[in-house]
Design a protein around this motif. Structure first.
Motif, PDB file in Angstrom:
ATOM      1  N   PRO A  92       0.803  -1.225   0.000  1.00 51.95           N
ATOM      2  CA  PRO A  92       0.000   0.000   0.000  1.00 51.95           C
ATOM      3  C   PRO A  92       0.839   1.280   0.000  1.00 51.95           C
ATOM      4  N   ILE A  93       1.984   1.252   0.678  1.00 51.86           N
ATOM      5  CA  ILE A  93       2.848   2.439   0.702  1.00 51.86           C
ATOM      6  C   ILE A  93       3.402   2.698  -0.697  1.00 51.86           C
ATOM      7  N   ARG A  94       3.865   1.650  -1.366  1.00 51.88           N
ATOM      8  CA  ARG A  94       4.383   1.804  -2.740  1.00 51.88           C
ATOM      9  C   ARG A  94       3.274   2.293  -3.680  1.00 51.88           C
ATOM     10  N   GLU A  95       2.073   1.714  -3.564  1.00 51.83           N
ATOM     11  CA  GLU A  95       0.943   2.118  -4.409  1.00 51.83           C
ATOM     12  C   GLU A  95       0.589   3.581  -4.177  1.00 51.83           C
ATOM     13  N   ALA A  96       0.567   4.000  -2.919  1.00 54.33           N
ATOM     14  CA  ALA A  96       0.240   5.390  -2.601  1.00 54.33           C
ATOM     15  C   ALA A  96       1.278   6.335  -3.194  1.00 54.33           C
ATOM     16  N   ALA A  97       2.542   5.981  -3.068  1.00 57.09           N
ATOM     17  CA  ALA A  97       3.609   6.819  -3.632  1.00 57.09           C
ATOM     18  C   ALA A  97       3.454   6.920  -5.149  1.00 57.09           C
ATOM     19  N   GLU A  98       3.128   5.811  -5.787  1.00 60.26           N
ATOM     20  CA  GLU A  98       2.933   5.809  -7.235  1.00 60.26           C
ATOM     21  C   GLU A  98       1.753   6.698  -7.627  1.00 60.26           C
ATOM     22  N   LEU A  99       0.680   6.679  -6.834  1.00 61.35           N
ATOM     23  CA  LEU A  99      -0.492   7.511  -7.121  1.00 61.35           C
ATOM     24  C   LEU A  99      -0.165   9.000  -7.133  1.00 61.35           C
ATOM     25  N   ILE A 100       0.835   9.403  -6.334  1.00 63.60           N
ATOM     26  CA  ILE A 100       1.202  10.826  -6.290  1.00 63.60           C
ATOM     27  C   ILE A 100       2.489  11.106  -7.070  1.00 63.60           C
ATOM     28  N   GLY A 101       2.936  10.112  -7.841  1.00 66.72           N
ATOM     29  CA  GLY A 101       4.105  10.309  -8.702  1.00 66.72           C
ATOM     30  C   GLY A 101       5.422  10.391  -7.968  1.00 66.72           C
ATOM     31  N   ARG A 102       5.538   9.663  -6.885  1.00 68.96           N
ATOM     32  CA  ARG A 102       6.771   9.674  -6.082  1.00 68.96           C
ATOM     33  C   ARG A 102       7.359   8.271  -5.989  1.00 68.96           C
ATOM     34  N   ASP A 103       8.660   8.218  -5.786  1.00 65.57           N
ATOM     35  CA  ASP A 103       9.329   6.955  -5.486  1.00 65.57           C
ATOM     36  C   ASP A 103       9.353   6.794  -3.978  1.00 65.57           C
ATOM     37  N   VAL A 104       9.421   5.561  -3.537  1.00 69.42           N
ATOM     38  CA  VAL A 104       9.527   5.306  -2.107  1.00 69.42           C
ATOM     39  C   VAL A 104      10.808   4.522  -1.861  1.00 69.42           C
ATOM     40  N   VAL A 105      11.507   4.876  -0.778  1.00 69.04           N
ATOM     41  CA  VAL A 105      12.736   4.195  -0.387  1.00 69.04           C
ATOM     42  C   VAL A 105      12.511   3.623   0.999  1.00 69.04           C
TER      43      VAL A 105
END
Length: 133
Positions: free
Chosen positions: A12-25
Motif C-alpha cells: 500500500p505504501i508503494r501504491e500510494a507513492a505511485e499515485l502521487i508520482g513519487r518513489d519510495v525508499v
C-alpha cells in the motif's frame, strides 16, 4: 527504521507513492537517517510494535530528525508524537493499508510542509518527560 514497522504494508505504501508520482525508499538499516537527503517526505508509521517504547517514544525521534532537516512527515497518531508535533499530518493505523487514503495524506503532508517545531536535545528530553508523566 526497523523492518517490522512497515512489514505487510510495503504494498500500500508503494501504491500510494505511485499515485502521487513519487518513489519510495525503504531504508531498513540502522543508518536510515542518512536516507533523508533528497527526501520529499518522511513516513513514520507505528502500525504494530513489540515494545511500548517503539510505540510511544521512538516516533518522536524520527519526527524530530525530519523537522530539523526541513522535511515534511506523515505519521500515525501516537500520543507522544501528536503532543510534540501538533502541526503534522496524522493518519490512523487503518489508513496505512488503503493506498488512496494514504496517498491523500502524503500529498497533504507534502503540501503542509515540515513541522515548525524545532528544539534542542535538552528541549526534547524535557518535552518527553512532560508527555510521559
Amino acid at each position: 527504521g526497523h523492518r517490522y514497522f512497515v512489514e505487510g504494508h510495503e504494498g500500500p505504501i508503494r501504491e500510494a507513492a505511485e499515485l502521487i508520482g513519487r518513489d519510495v525508499v525503504f531504508d531498513l538499516t540502522h543508518h536510515s537517517w542518512q536516507s533523508l537527503e533528497g527526501a520529499s517526505l518522511v513516513l513514520a508509521p507505528r502500525l504494530e510494535s513489540r515494545s511500548a517504547m517503539n510505540l510511544v517514544e521512538k516516533p518522536t525521534v524520527k519526527l524530530a530528525n525530519a523537522a530539523q532537516a526541513g522535511i515534511p512527515a506523515l505519521a500515525t497518531d501516537d500520543a507522544a508524537a501528536v503532543g510534540l508535533f501538533p502541526d503534522l499530518v496524522w493518519l490512523e493505523p487503518a489508513g496505512w493499508g488503503d493506498p488512496v487514503e494514504l496517498a491523500r495524506s502524503m500529498e497533504l503532508a507534502i503540501e503542509r510542509g515540515p513541522s515548525a517545531v524545532k528544539f534542542s536535545e535538552s528541549d526534547w528530553l524535557n518535552r518527553m518527560r512532560k508527555v510521559l508523566k
